[in-house]
Scaffold this motif. Structure first.
Motif, PDB file in Angstrom:
ATOM      1  N   ASN A  51      -4.636   6.992   0.216  1.00  0.00           N
ATOM      2  CA  ASN A  51      -6.026   7.145   0.657  1.00  0.00           C
ATOM      3  C   ASN A  51      -7.085   6.969  -0.419  1.00  0.00           C
ATOM      4  OD1 ASN A  51      -5.498   7.635   3.426  1.00  0.00           O
ATOM      5  ND2 ASN A  51      -4.749   9.659   2.839  1.00  0.00           N
ATOM      6  N   CYS A  52      -6.780   6.182  -1.423  1.00  0.00           N
ATOM      7  CA  CYS A  52      -7.798   5.928  -2.452  1.00  0.00           C
ATOM      8  C   CYS A  52      -8.596   4.671  -2.119  1.00  0.00           C
ATOM      9  CB  CYS A  52      -7.151   5.812  -3.831  1.00  0.00           C
ATOM     10  SG  CYS A  52      -6.072   4.391  -3.977  1.00  0.00           S
ATOM     11  N   GLY A  53      -8.207   3.950  -1.067  1.00  0.00           N
ATOM     12  CA  GLY A  53      -8.956   2.767  -0.649  1.00  0.00           C
ATOM     13  C   GLY A  53      -8.290   1.450  -0.999  1.00  0.00           C
ATOM     14  N   LYS A  54      -6.981   1.473  -1.250  1.00  0.00           N
ATOM     15  CA  LYS A  54      -6.256   0.239  -1.604  1.00  0.00           C
ATOM     16  C   LYS A  54      -6.305  -0.791  -0.480  1.00  0.00           C
ATOM     17  CE  LYS A  54      -2.439   2.430  -2.240  1.00  0.00           C
ATOM     18  NZ  LYS A  54      -3.074   3.737  -1.996  1.00  0.00           N
ATOM     19  N   THR A  55      -5.994  -0.320   0.746  1.00  0.00           N
ATOM     20  CA  THR A  55      -5.932  -1.277   1.852  1.00  0.00           C
ATOM     21  C   THR A  55      -7.316  -1.829   2.171  1.00  0.00           C
ATOM     22  OG1 THR A  55      -3.960  -0.197   2.705  1.00  0.00           O
ATOM     23  CG2 THR A  55      -5.158  -1.599   4.248  1.00  0.00           C
ATOM     24  N   GLY A  59      -6.773   3.845   7.092  1.00  0.00           N
ATOM     25  CA  GLY A  59      -7.022   5.198   7.575  1.00  0.00           C
ATOM     26  C   GLY A  59      -5.963   6.183   7.166  1.00  0.00           C
ATOM     27  N   SER A  97     -14.821  -0.017  -1.936  1.00  0.00           N
ATOM     28  CA  SER A  97     -13.977  -1.051  -1.333  1.00  0.00           C
ATOM     29  C   SER A  97     -14.238  -1.187   0.158  1.00  0.00           C
ATOM     30  CB  SER A  97     -12.500  -0.835  -1.641  1.00  0.00           C
ATOM     31  OG  SER A  97     -11.991   0.288  -1.006  1.00  0.00           O
TER      32      SER A  97
HETATM   33  P1  GDP Z   1      -5.240   3.531   1.090  1.00  0.00           P
HETATM   34  O1  GDP Z   1      -4.410   4.636   1.657  1.00  0.00           O
HETATM   35  O2  GDP Z   1      -5.304   3.638  -0.390  1.00  0.00           O
HETATM   36  O3  GDP Z   1      -4.815   2.172   1.540  1.00  0.00           O
HETATM   37  O4  GDP Z   1      -6.744   3.779   1.581  1.00  0.00           O
HETATM   38  P2  GDP Z   1      -7.525   3.103   2.806  1.00  0.00           P
HETATM   39  O5  GDP Z   1      -8.039   1.762   2.442  1.00  0.00           O
HETATM   40  O6  GDP Z   1      -6.692   3.218   4.027  1.00  0.00           O
HETATM   41  O7  GDP Z   1      -8.795   4.069   2.879  1.00  0.00           O
HETATM   42  C1  GDP Z   1      -8.681   5.460   3.167  1.00  0.00           C
HETATM   43  C2  GDP Z   1     -10.021   5.931   3.723  1.00  0.00           C
HETATM   44  O8  GDP Z   1     -11.048   5.855   2.736  1.00  0.00           O
HETATM   45  C3  GDP Z   1     -10.511   5.098   4.893  1.00  0.00           C
HETATM   46  O9  GDP Z   1     -11.130   5.974   5.826  1.00  0.00           O
HETATM   47  C4  GDP Z   1     -11.543   4.165   4.258  1.00  0.00           C
HETATM   48  O10 GDP Z   1     -12.532   3.729   5.175  1.00  0.00           O
HETATM   49  C5  GDP Z   1     -12.139   5.054   3.194  1.00  0.00           C
HETATM   50  N1  GDP Z   1     -12.658   4.298   2.038  1.00  0.00           N
HETATM   51  C6  GDP Z   1     -12.074   3.294   1.383  1.00  0.00           C
HETATM   52  N2  GDP Z   1     -12.818   2.839   0.370  1.00  0.00           N
HETATM   53  C7  GDP Z   1     -13.939   3.604   0.360  1.00  0.00           C
HETATM   54  C8  GDP Z   1     -15.115   3.622  -0.464  1.00  0.00           C
HETATM   55  O11 GDP Z   1     -15.258   2.904  -1.448  1.00  0.00           O
HETATM   56  N3  GDP Z   1     -16.050   4.574  -0.156  1.00  0.00           N
HETATM   57  C9  GDP Z   1     -15.906   5.429   0.870  1.00  0.00           C
HETATM   58  N4  GDP Z   1     -16.884   6.305   1.095  1.00  0.00           N
HETATM   59  N5  GDP Z   1     -14.804   5.434   1.673  1.00  0.00           N
HETATM   60  C10 GDP Z   1     -13.853   4.529   1.418  1.00  0.00           C
END
Ligand code: GDP
Ligand code: MG
Ligand code: K
Length: 281
Positions: free
Chosen positions: A13-17, A31, A146
């Motif tokens: 959930n750090c925004g990789k996807t 998500g 991201s």
């Molecule tokens: P992953 O688990 O690392 O792949 O993370 P996701 O891309 O699925 O993102 C997890 C959540 O963080 C989602 O609800 C995204 O919309 C949100 N998110 C991702 N990037 C950002 C950003 O730069 N800023 C904010 N505020 N939310 C973000």
């Protein structure tokens, strides 16, 4: 054209996807879900005359070998050897997110940090001297959002600079684990360096630290080496010495040093907005 293989590594959930989707035009699910399968999605795009192959790896909090995600990411970094790792970190939760960063630094690989969710950091009123932080850890740091794509051009410009070897923030810094532990790391590392066949993709320092942490997979890797008896004997001896000095097992002592390093780096670079508000002077 030049091809740059890039891997996204970071906590869940750090925004990789989101970053992967914006960069590659893909539409992967974003998500708070926990996937059943542990795998990587790959995509590609062209930018400034380079072809970027980008891989979205499963989220992990560390590079230990306990969870399938950790093992997957480790194996990927060892065998697929991306040219540049993008370590995605949550800007407003660096205390936790930078732990994985310290392990990537131990691996001694080309890397850029995406300081993601930078919008959240700004919203909180926090201020981070990310350039100073980057020069302290020897890894360039680029703020990103991201979800919107903000900062991604700068991020991939920096990936190109690192790939081409022209980023001035890239230095071979390692996270100093203090005298007690560094002595142990050096003793074990020197034996590993003397091995002709050791996996060239894990750095000797990463292997030495993981041995001191009793990492099952790295122990298996080392057990296949000709000099394994000597390496394991030195590891046990150094673990015992560290335990005596530190009154805790070597792996806890290493984690404490890493969290201490992170806390020290943040004390010099981060001013929390709510801290100012809650502690009026
Ligand atoms: P992953 O688990 O690392 O792949 O993370 P996701 O891309 O699925 O993102 C997890 C959540 O963080 C989602 O609800 C995204 O919309 C949100 N998110 C991702 N990037 C950002 C950003 O730069 N800023 C904010 N505020 N939310 C973000
Ligand atoms: Mg994801
Ligand atoms: K997610």
């Amino acid at each position: 054209a030049h091809v740059i293989n890039v891997a996204l590594v970071g906590n869940p959930n750090c925004g990789k996807t989101s970053l992967f989707n914006v960069a590659s035009g893909a539409k992967e699910h974003v998500g708070n879900y926990s996937g059943v399968t542990v795998d990587a999605k790959s995509g590609h795009f062209d930018y400034k005359g380079y072809r970027f192959n980008i891989v979205d790896l499963p989220g992990t909090y560390s590079l230990a070998s306990y969870s399938p995600e950790e093992l997957y990411v480790r194996k990927y970094l060892r065998d697929a050897t991306p040219d540049v790792i993008i370590n995605v970190v949550v800007a407003s939760n660096l205390e936790r997110n930078l732990y994985l960063t310290t392990e990537l630094i131990d691996m001694d690989r080309s890397m850029v940090i995406a300081l993601n969710m930078y919008d959240e950091l700004e919203k909180r009123g926090d201020r981070l001297d990310y350039k100073l932080l980057g020069s302290m850890i020897g890894v360039p740091v680029v703020p990103t959002v991201s979800r919107t794509g903000q900062g991604l051009n700068e991020l991939f410009d920096t990936v190109i600079d690192v790939y081409e070897g022209r980023d001035e923030d890239v230095r071979h810094v390692h996270v100093n684990l203090g005298e007690d532990i560094e002595r142990g790391v050096t003793a074990v590392k020197d034996l590993i360096k003397a091995e002709p066949d050791v996996s060239p993709r894990f750095s000797p320092r990463f292997i030495a630290i993981k041995l001191l942490e009793d990492d099952a997979e790295v122990i298996r890797l080392v057990e296949s080496l000709p000099g394994s008896a000597q390496i394991m004997e030195a590891t046990r001896a150094e673990q015992q010495r560290i335990e005596l000095m530190r009154k805790e097992d070597a792996s806890s002592a290493i984690a404490d040093e890493k969290y201490g390093f992170i806390a020290g780096a943040l004390a010099e670079t981060l001013v929390k907005g709510d801290q100012d508000r809650n502690n009026p002077t």
